[in-house]
Each structure stands twice: as C-alpha cells, then as structure tokens.
Design an enzyme around this catalytic site. Sequence first.
Site, PDB file in Angstrom:
ATOM      1  N   HIS A  67       3.057  -8.499  -2.310  1.00 29.20           N
ATOM      2  CA  HIS A  67       3.695  -7.577  -3.257  1.00 29.20           C
ATOM      3  C   HIS A  67       4.784  -6.827  -2.506  1.00 29.20           C
ATOM      4  CE1 HIS A  67       1.269  -4.595  -1.192  1.00 29.20           C
ATOM      5  NE2 HIS A  67       0.158  -5.265  -1.495  1.00 29.20           N
TER       6      HIS A  67
ATOM      7  N   GLY B  89      -1.788 -12.543   2.281  1.00 32.17           N
ATOM      8  CA  GLY B  89      -1.154 -13.172   1.117  1.00 32.17           C
ATOM      9  C   GLY B  89      -1.306 -12.370  -0.157  1.00 32.17           C
TER      10      GLY B  89
ATOM     11  N   GLY C 249       4.899  -3.992  -1.202  1.00 31.93           N
ATOM     12  CA  GLY C 249       4.437  -3.311   0.014  1.00 31.93           C
ATOM     13  C   GLY C 249       4.559  -4.233   1.228  1.00 31.93           C
ATOM     14  N   HIS C 250       4.065  -5.464   1.078  1.00 30.38           N
ATOM     15  CA  HIS C 250       4.196  -6.449   2.167  1.00 30.38           C
ATOM     16  C   HIS C 250       5.680  -6.697   2.494  1.00 30.38           C
ATOM     17  CE1 HIS C 250       0.230  -7.927   0.377  1.00 30.38           C
ATOM     18  NE2 HIS C 250      -0.090  -7.693   1.629  1.00 30.38           N
TER      19      HIS C 250
ATOM     20  N   GLN D 248      -7.537   0.762   9.840  1.00 35.25           N
ATOM     21  CA  GLN D 248      -7.192  -0.517  10.478  1.00 35.25           C
ATOM     22  C   GLN D 248      -6.100  -0.300  11.528  1.00 35.25           C
ATOM     23  OE1 GLN D 248      -6.624  -4.429   8.376  1.00 35.25           O
ATOM     24  NE2 GLN D 248      -4.494  -3.810   8.483  1.00 35.25           N
TER      25      GLN D 248
ATOM     26  N   ARG E 185      -5.323  -6.648  -4.334  1.00 34.56           N
ATOM     27  CA  ARG E 185      -6.507  -6.582  -5.203  1.00 34.56           C
ATOM     28  C   ARG E 185      -6.191  -6.046  -6.599  1.00 34.56           C
ATOM     29  NH1 ARG E 185      -9.499  -5.886  -0.147  1.00 34.56           N
ATOM     30  NH2 ARG E 185     -11.275  -7.276  -0.280  1.00 34.56           N
TER      31      ARG E 185
ATOM     32  N   MET F 153       0.124   0.013  -4.013  1.00 32.19           N
ATOM     33  CA  MET F 153       0.196  -1.433  -4.223  1.00 32.19           C
ATOM     34  C   MET F 153      -0.869  -2.116  -3.370  1.00 32.19           C
ATOM     35  SD  MET F 153       4.199  -2.296  -4.415  1.00 32.19           S
ATOM     36  CE  MET F 153       5.205  -1.523  -5.661  1.00 32.19           C
ATOM     37  N   SER F 154      -1.528  -3.107  -3.958  1.00 31.59           N
ATOM     38  CA  SER F 154      -2.575  -3.840  -3.245  1.00 31.59           C
ATOM     39  C   SER F 154      -2.699  -5.213  -3.875  1.00 31.59           C
ATOM     40  CB  SER F 154      -3.905  -3.096  -3.389  1.00 31.59           C
ATOM     41  OG  SER F 154      -4.979  -3.939  -3.051  1.00 31.59           O
TER      42      SER F 154
HETATM   43  P1  AMP Z   1      -3.149  -7.318   3.531  1.00 31.69           P
HETATM   44  O1  AMP Z   1      -2.468  -8.552   3.065  1.00 31.69           O
HETATM   45  O2  AMP Z   1      -3.798  -6.524   2.464  1.00 31.69           O
HETATM   46  O3  AMP Z   1      -4.044  -7.571   4.729  1.00 31.69           O
HETATM   47  O4  AMP Z   1      -1.986  -6.386   4.079  1.00 31.69           O
HETATM   48  C1  AMP Z   1      -1.086  -6.818   5.052  1.00 31.69           C
HETATM   49  C2  AMP Z   1      -0.312  -5.633   5.569  1.00 31.69           C
HETATM   50  O5  AMP Z   1       0.410  -5.037   4.502  1.00 31.69           O
HETATM   51  C3  AMP Z   1      -1.243  -4.545   6.148  1.00 31.69           C
HETATM   52  O6  AMP Z   1      -0.654  -4.008   7.325  1.00 31.69           O
HETATM   53  C4  AMP Z   1      -1.285  -3.554   5.031  1.00 31.69           C
HETATM   54  O7  AMP Z   1      -1.563  -2.230   5.474  1.00 31.69           O
HETATM   55  C5  AMP Z   1       0.110  -3.655   4.460  1.00 31.69           C
HETATM   56  N1  AMP Z   1       0.139  -3.153   3.093  1.00 31.69           N
HETATM   57  C6  AMP Z   1      -0.749  -3.417   2.098  1.00 31.69           C
HETATM   58  N2  AMP Z   1      -0.460  -2.726   0.989  1.00 31.69           N
HETATM   59  C7  AMP Z   1       0.638  -1.981   1.278  1.00 31.69           C
HETATM   60  C8  AMP Z   1       1.420  -1.033   0.543  1.00 31.69           C
HETATM   61  N3  AMP Z   1       1.121  -0.705  -0.706  1.00 31.69           N
HETATM   62  N4  AMP Z   1       2.492  -0.479   1.162  1.00 31.69           N
HETATM   63  C9  AMP Z   1       2.785  -0.804   2.436  1.00 31.69           C
HETATM   64  N5  AMP Z   1       2.092  -1.685   3.189  1.00 31.69           N
HETATM   65  C10 AMP Z   1       1.024  -2.255   2.626  1.00 31.69           C
END
Ligand code: AMP
Length: 279
Positions: A33, A30, A35-36, A152, A186, A183-184
């Site tokens: 952004h 959740g 990226g997701h 991961q 966090r 993008m994160s």
């Molecule tokens: P998370 O919600 O941080 O667990 O991320 C969920 C998925 O989105 C994971 O496979 C992450 O690697 C991917 N993800 C997170 N940040 C980015 C980003 N900036 N660009 C592309 N994928 C991302």
Amino acid sequence: MQIFKEIAPLRAFLSKNSDSASLGFVPTMGALHAGHISLIKASRHENKFTACSIFVNPAQFNNANDLEKYPRTLDQDLEMLNKAGCDVVFVPEAMEMYETEPLIKFDFGELDKVLEGKFRPGHFSGVALVVSKLFHLIKPTVAYFGQKDFQQFKIIERLVNELKFDLKLKAMPILREADGLAMSSRNSRLNSKQRTDAVVFYRALTEARKLLKAGESISSAKETVAKICERVESVKLEYFELAECNNLKAVENVTDNTVLLIAGFVGETRLIDNLLMTE
Ligand code: AMP
C-alpha cells in the site's frame, strides 16, 4: 525492475550491478500500500539503488490461521514497485529462505516480552531471523522500516547494534487513510462496516494523548481508551500502553519521549497503531 525468486542469482546480480555504497533496502510481506511505497520512495531519494523483498515469513507467525489468511497480491505489488522506481525485488518461496527447520532463536530480553511480544510469543525471534538473513543476502547500506511497527524497529536496532551489521536504519512516519486509520496490508481483510469501525484505535490514541497533554493521569487515559473501544461491537482491545520510546519500558510519568501503543481485533483481523506524544 529485476525480479528474483532465488538467492544465488540475486547475489550475483547485486554484486555486479548494485552500487554497494548506496543500496537502500525495504523488507516487506507484500500486499503493498502507499505506506510501503513511501519507504521505497525514501530509499530512491537517498540511494542510487533500491531493493525490496516480498516474503510472508512463516517464522514470525504464531498463528497458522493468520499466516494462511495473510493477504497476497503479488502481481499488483510488482506493478506498484515498478511504478515507484524500485530496481530489484526479491520474492522467495519459503523453501528458499528455510531449507531446513530453523534452529536459531533470538531473545531480546525485556524488549520482546512486552506489547506485541507478550501477545505474539516467538514473533520477534522470527522477525529477527528473517531480517538477519535478508541483510546478509542484500547487504544494504540503509534499510527502511515504518514507525507503524514501533517495537519491531527497536528490536531491529538492537539486532543491528549487537551483531554489528554494517548498515544504517531509518524509521519512517506512519501513512494513514483520510480518517486516520494506519495503512496496513491487513486492512484489506476488513468488510466495509469493520473498515469504518477500525478507525477507533486511532481515535482512542489521539483522545488519550489529548487527555494526557491536558494533565490527566495515565490510568484515566487508559480507562477512556477502554471505554472508546468497548462502544464498538466488532472491536476487541488487546492492549493500550504507554512506553519509553528508547527501551519500551512502561512509563509512570508522561514525557516527550513517551509513545502510546495500541493493539486489538476488528472482527478476526488484528491491527496495531501508535502515536508519539510529540507528533
Ligand atoms: P509489512 O509488509 O507489514 O511487514 O511492512 C513492511 C514495512 O512497511 C515495515 O517496516 C512496516 O513498518 C512498514 N509499514 C507498514 N505500514 C506502514 C504505514 N502505514 N506507513 C509507513 N510504513 C508502513
């Protein structure tokens, strides 16, 4: 878009409505952004049906404060997913996923003793556990992950291969802000000064890659990265490593199969990033 909080109705819905030959799945925690959303779009493009999960998985947090402070923006997330054309969202409570304290632990040998695994003991065991559960529930044909979490992805590849999950994995490129910051979720915890400082990790990665391409030694690239990070007061470098893409072993000679990985704190917020030599 259908939203499910519980396993039984999710399973019933998927077995009736999803196309089991073309079901893309994007697991997330959740605070979504762009990226997701790029993963959702890739899945939409390549599959007839797209499912997403939003679950802040307690089993992968080795720090209670980090778990508590993890950003949660569910209403906004659901809006973004709906707009992106996601078909199903699974948003379980912790009790739905972990009725009892989990006993199963994963050990990925060398793969989870380095990099993130070294600094976050137990993290990848928790990731493997929740991803296994989600794969069993959703039964995707393709699951999408970001290259942002490089280690991961390697761990999940190993999990899928060893446990013979019947699905394909795809790693998608890192989406970045205009200044290069990966993008994160966090990033939303950074104040404006820290947000400006946070780009230091990307700058350090690109500078190191430039030096290595120009024939500088690994130790001199490491020194440069340490210096770049030291200059920014709010930043504390945890590691900068060069690893073999396939097995994450530390490299002595840089090749096209080398990945540069970095992690550290900006204030209280821990960030990671990486860059391929060939990118
Ligand atoms: P998370 O919600 O941080 O667990 O991320 C969920 C998925 O989105 C994971 O496979 C992450 O690697 C991917 N993800 C997170 N940040 C980015 C980003 N900036 N660009 C592309 N994928 C991302």
